[in-house]
Design a protein around this motif. Structure first.
Motif, PDB file in Angstrom:
ATOM      1  N   ALA A   4      -5.964  11.150  10.659  1.00 27.82           N
ATOM      2  CA  ALA A   4      -6.343  12.546  10.583  1.00 27.82           C
ATOM      3  C   ALA A   4      -6.960  12.805   9.215  1.00 27.82           C
ATOM      4  O   ALA A   4      -6.822  12.002   8.293  1.00 27.82           O
ATOM      5  CB  ALA A   4      -5.121  13.464  10.789  1.00 27.82           C
ATOM      6  N   ASP A   5      -7.652  13.937   9.100  1.00 26.01           N
ATOM      7  CA  ASP A   5      -8.282  14.288   7.825  1.00 26.01           C
ATOM      8  C   ASP A   5      -7.276  14.311   6.684  1.00 26.01           C
ATOM      9  O   ASP A   5      -7.593  13.949   5.549  1.00 26.01           O
ATOM     10  CB  ASP A   5      -8.957  15.663   7.933  1.00 26.01           C
ATOM     11  N   ASN A   6      -6.042  14.731   6.978  1.00 25.84           N
ATOM     12  CA  ASN A   6      -5.052  14.843   5.910  1.00 25.84           C
ATOM     13  C   ASN A   6      -4.698  13.494   5.294  1.00 25.84           C
ATOM     14  O   ASN A   6      -4.334  13.421   4.120  1.00 25.84           O
ATOM     15  CB  ASN A   6      -3.779  15.520   6.422  1.00 25.84           C
ATOM     16  N   ALA A   7      -4.809  12.405   6.075  1.00 21.16           N
ATOM     17  CA  ALA A   7      -4.545  11.081   5.514  1.00 21.16           C
ATOM     18  C   ALA A   7      -5.572  10.744   4.442  1.00 21.16           C
ATOM     19  O   ALA A   7      -5.243  10.125   3.422  1.00 21.16           O
ATOM     20  CB  ALA A   7      -4.559  10.029   6.621  1.00 21.16           C
ATOM     21  N   GLU A   8      -6.826  11.155   4.660  1.00 20.38           N
ATOM     22  CA  GLU A   8      -7.869  10.909   3.661  1.00 20.38           C
ATOM     23  C   GLU A   8      -7.642  11.777   2.421  1.00 20.38           C
ATOM     24  O   GLU A   8      -7.878  11.333   1.292  1.00 20.38           O
ATOM     25  CB  GLU A   8      -9.235  11.186   4.283  1.00 20.38           C
ATOM     26  N   SER A  47      -3.003  21.047   2.039  1.00 21.00           N
ATOM     27  CA  SER A  47      -2.354  19.823   1.590  1.00 21.00           C
ATOM     28  C   SER A  47      -1.194  20.138   0.661  1.00 21.00           C
ATOM     29  O   SER A  47      -1.197  21.155  -0.041  1.00 21.00           O
ATOM     30  CB  SER A  47      -3.355  18.937   0.844  1.00 21.00           C
ATOM     31  N   ALA A  48      -0.224  19.241   0.668  1.00 29.74           N
ATOM     32  CA  ALA A  48       0.781  19.264  -0.390  1.00 29.74           C
ATOM     33  C   ALA A  48       0.135  18.775  -1.683  1.00 29.74           C
ATOM     34  O   ALA A  48      -0.870  18.054  -1.663  1.00 29.74           O
ATOM     35  CB  ALA A  48       1.954  18.359  -0.015  1.00 29.74           C
ATOM     36  N   ILE A  49       0.667  19.215  -2.802  1.00 30.66           N
ATOM     37  CA  ILE A  49       0.340  18.753  -4.155  1.00 30.66           C
ATOM     38  C   ILE A  49      -0.977  19.302  -4.699  1.00 30.66           C
ATOM     39  O   ILE A  49      -1.011  19.897  -5.776  1.00 30.66           O
ATOM     40  CB  ILE A  49       0.337  17.210  -4.269  1.00 30.66           C
ATOM     41  N   SER A  50      -2.085  19.093  -3.997  1.00 31.90           N
ATOM     42  CA  SER A  50      -3.392  19.477  -4.529  1.00 31.90           C
ATOM     43  C   SER A  50      -4.065  20.501  -3.628  1.00 31.90           C
ATOM     44  O   SER A  50      -4.128  20.306  -2.411  1.00 31.90           O
ATOM     45  CB  SER A  50      -4.304  18.247  -4.667  1.00 31.90           C
ATOM     46  N   PRO A  51      -4.605  21.576  -4.200  1.00 26.55           N
ATOM     47  CA  PRO A  51      -5.248  22.615  -3.387  1.00 26.55           C
ATOM     48  C   PRO A  51      -6.446  22.085  -2.616  1.00 26.55           C
ATOM     49  O   PRO A  51      -7.165  21.202  -3.085  1.00 26.55           O
ATOM     50  CB  PRO A  51      -5.695  23.658  -4.420  1.00 26.55           C
ATOM     51  N   GLY A  58       0.189  28.815   2.849  1.00 22.39           N
ATOM     52  CA  GLY A  58       1.355  27.940   2.842  1.00 22.39           C
ATOM     53  C   GLY A  58       1.148  26.568   3.431  1.00 22.39           C
ATOM     54  O   GLY A  58       2.116  25.847   3.721  1.00 22.39           O
ATOM     55  N   HIS A  59      -0.118  26.143   3.596  1.00 20.89           N
ATOM     56  CA  HIS A  59      -0.375  24.809   4.148  1.00 20.89           C
ATOM     57  C   HIS A  59       0.043  23.730   3.153  1.00 20.89           C
ATOM     58  O   HIS A  59      -0.345  23.762   1.983  1.00 20.89           O
ATOM     59  CB  HIS A  59      -1.860  24.650   4.465  1.00 20.89           C
ATOM     60  N   GLN A  60       0.821  22.752   3.654  1.00 19.82           N
ATOM     61  CA  GLN A  60       1.261  21.623   2.825  1.00 19.82           C
ATOM     62  C   GLN A  60       1.281  20.341   3.655  1.00 19.82           C
ATOM     63  O   GLN A  60       2.212  19.539   3.591  1.00 19.82           O
ATOM     64  CB  GLN A  60       2.654  21.898   2.242  1.00 19.82           C
ATOM     65  N   GLU A  61       0.208  20.097   4.428  1.00 25.15           N
ATOM     66  CA  GLU A  61       0.171  18.907   5.274  1.00 25.15           C
ATOM     67  C   GLU A  61       0.193  17.632   4.421  1.00 25.15           C
ATOM     68  O   GLU A  61      -0.317  17.606   3.315  1.00 25.15           O
ATOM     69  CB  GLU A  61      -1.083  18.919   6.156  1.00 25.15           C
ATOM     70  N   PHE A  62       0.790  16.578   5.013  1.00 21.21           N
ATOM     71  CA  PHE A  62       0.899  15.304   4.303  1.00 21.21           C
ATOM     72  C   PHE A  62       1.099  14.194   5.328  1.00 21.21           C
ATOM     73  O   PHE A  62       1.961  14.292   6.203  1.00 21.21           O
ATOM     74  CB  PHE A  62       2.074  15.320   3.323  1.00 21.21           C
ATOM     75  N   ILE A  63       0.309  13.125   5.237  1.00 18.60           N
ATOM     76  CA  ILE A  63       0.431  11.978   6.137  1.00 18.60           C
ATOM     77  C   ILE A  63       0.278  10.697   5.319  1.00 18.60           C
ATOM     78  O   ILE A  63      -0.654  10.574   4.527  1.00 18.60           O
ATOM     79  CB  ILE A  63      -0.660  11.976   7.229  1.00 18.60           C
ATOM     80  N   LEU A  64       1.185   9.755   5.539  1.00 17.13           N
ATOM     81  CA  LEU A  64       1.080   8.454   4.886  1.00 17.13           C
ATOM     82  C   LEU A  64       1.515   7.378   5.877  1.00 17.13           C
ATOM     83  O   LEU A  64       2.613   7.455   6.436  1.00 17.13           O
ATOM     84  CB  LEU A  64       1.951   8.408   3.628  1.00 17.13           C
ATOM     85  N   THR A  65       0.636   6.400   6.115  1.00 14.97           N
ATOM     86  CA  THR A  65       0.946   5.346   7.082  1.00 14.97           C
ATOM     87  C   THR A  65       0.728   3.970   6.443  1.00 14.97           C
ATOM     88  O   THR A  65       0.673   3.856   5.215  1.00 14.97           O
ATOM     89  CB  THR A  65       0.067   5.495   8.334  1.00 14.97           C
ATOM     90  N   TYR A 117       0.835  -1.208   0.000  1.00 18.35           N
ATOM     91  CA  TYR A 117       0.000   0.000   0.000  1.00 18.35           C
ATOM     92  C   TYR A 117       0.866   1.253   0.000  1.00 18.35           C
ATOM     93  O   TYR A 117       0.680   2.154  -0.822  1.00 18.35           O
ATOM     94  CB  TYR A 117      -0.923  -0.015   1.221  1.00 18.35           C
ATOM     95  N   ALA A 118       1.827   1.334   0.929  1.00 20.80           N
ATOM     96  CA  ALA A 118       2.670   2.523   1.025  1.00 20.80           C
ATOM     97  C   ALA A 118       3.486   2.734  -0.247  1.00 20.80           C
ATOM     98  O   ALA A 118       3.635   3.860  -0.732  1.00 20.80           O
ATOM     99  CB  ALA A 118       3.587   2.412   2.242  1.00 20.80           C
TER     100      ALA A 118
END
Length: 408
Positions: free
Chosen positions: A294-298, A322-326, A384-391, A65-66
């Motif tokens: 968190a919401d950012n993972a979704e 988010s990073a990458i997509s607005p 400048g928000h660029q949150e990103f989470i991947l587990t 998955y990762a």
């Protein structure tokens, strides 16, 4: 809703080799293990460019998955180039990832900290390579892009008693308009759709897809029950929500009223326009903890499915992007909007105060989508928000019944 053909004609995108187009031309700096996180962050900070974004995977031992998520995200249409940063002894297959990105037609480089001389030298080398990439990307010109090439996701976070009557159904109106225009739209949070499975099944393109949707929600219910938690948080209750069913119906209203075209999982790209349900709950026996921490993972999982941007509704308030997509944030509660207007793109609380109708706010959100898709910044981008989470997670491939449109 009356859509603007002139605005549609103004859409522009950066062409990719796979036929998709991006509404941004980002350089991602991707750490391949937590040990390379600091170096990667310093590269992004010193590069000092709004379209240089930090992403990464922290685990030393990635699962499929990762690995798939990293491949999908580094080749997202909004990404024009990738700098991969490895410590050197993690298990992520860095050479395979580098090859995948290069074969997609994107610029791609790899730095291995253990081979480059450590922190300072890797940062210096990384900044230089990012600057070279940006010079090449900045010279590229966008080309015409049709609205049916857009992929748009939606998520709700910090929901309260106003979410299901203002922001969420207003997004549903926007989704109906986008789907009618040929765009692909996706909604998710199957753990927050418990109780809505039969309604969604009735909207499915085929009976088989309807049955799969019911099974998908049943899986989410089993997962939550086994792990001993649910999607109903203390903040939801403080905000006036009283039951899981009430929250589910509010979340469901983001989907609008269009037929459900397909059921996908993280990393699956919608093959055509239409409305898609994204299954975010892992397959198999529950073993990874929260489906999304968190919401950012979704949001990251929707990005992996090709979303150019995400509509984020909130009643109690949220300040993430988010990073990458607005990320476009739609505030459901007029009182919350008063306090957090500097983080919001759309005030759906106007519906509650009688200043606007659902259709009018839906049209406002639709126009905001087009504005951001033509280069305008969302508020979270400007901040400048660029949150990103991947587990870690585990998914089985979708079956043919999940995308009946492919068989028509």
């Amino acid at each position: 809703m009356n859509n603007s053909s002139q605005q549609q004609a103004a859409l522009r995108g950066y062409p990719r080799a796979d036929g998709r187009k991006g509404i941004r031309n980002v350089v991602v700096v991707a750490y391949l293990v937590e040990c390379a996180h600091h170096v990667s962050r310093r590269i992004v900070t010193q590069a000092d460019h709004s379209e240089v974004h930090l992403i990464g995977f922290p685990g030393c031992y990635p699962n499929e998955y990762a690995s798939e998520m990293m491949r999908a995200i580094c080749t997202h249409p909004n990404v024009g180039a990738a700098l991969l940063v490895s410590l050197g002894c993690e298990s992520m297959d860095r050479d395979a990832l580098l090859q995948t990105v290069r074969e997609s037609g994107r610029l791609a480089e790899l730095l291995v900290i253990q081979e480059t001389g450590g922190t300072a030298s890797t940062i210096a080398e990384g900044v230089q390579r990012v600057q070279q990439m940006r010079t090449q990307l900045d010279a590229q010109q966008p080309v015409p892009m049709a609205i049916e090439e857009l992929v748009v996701g939606t998520i709700c976070g910090g929901s309260d008693g106003t979410s299901g009557v203002t922001a969420n159904p207003a997004v549903g109106r926007c989704f109906d308009a986008l789907v009618a225009d040929g765009a692909a739209c996706m909604f998710e949070e199957t753990g927050e759709l418990i109780g809505c499975e039969n309604i969604m099944a009735d909207r499915a393109a085929t009976p088989e897809l309807g049955k799969l949707i019911q099974e998908c929600v049943a899986k989410a219910e089993r997962y939550y029950t086994t792990m001993g938690f649910g999607s109903f948080a203390p903040g939801n209750a403080d905000g006036g929500l009283t039951t899981l069913e009430e929250k589910s119906m509010g979340a469901y209203s983001k989907s609008g009223s269009s037929p459900i075209t397909g059921l996908i999982k993280p990393g699956d790209v919608p093959p055509t326009g239409g409305l898609y349900l994204l299954d975010v709950v892992p397959d198999g026996e529950p073993r990874f903890g929260f489906p999304n921490i968190a919401d950012n993972a979704e949001i990251v999982e929707m990005i992996a499915c090709g979303c150019h941007l995400t509509l984020f509704t909130t009643g109690r308030g949220s300040v993430v992007g988010s990073a990458i997509s607005p990320v476009i944030k739609i505030c459901a509660n007029p009182d919350t909007y008063q306090r957090l207007s500097g983080d919001m793109d759309v005030n759906a609380g106007k519906i509650l105060t009688g200043e606007a109708t659902l259709d009018e706010v839906g049209q406002e959100i639709y126009q905001c989508v087009l504005d951001v898709a033509t280069g305008g910044q969302s508020v979270s981008e400007a901040l400048g928000h660029q949150e990103f989470i991947l587990t870690y997670k585990s998914f089985e491939p979708i079956g043919p019944g999940c995308l009946p449109v492919r068989q028509l």
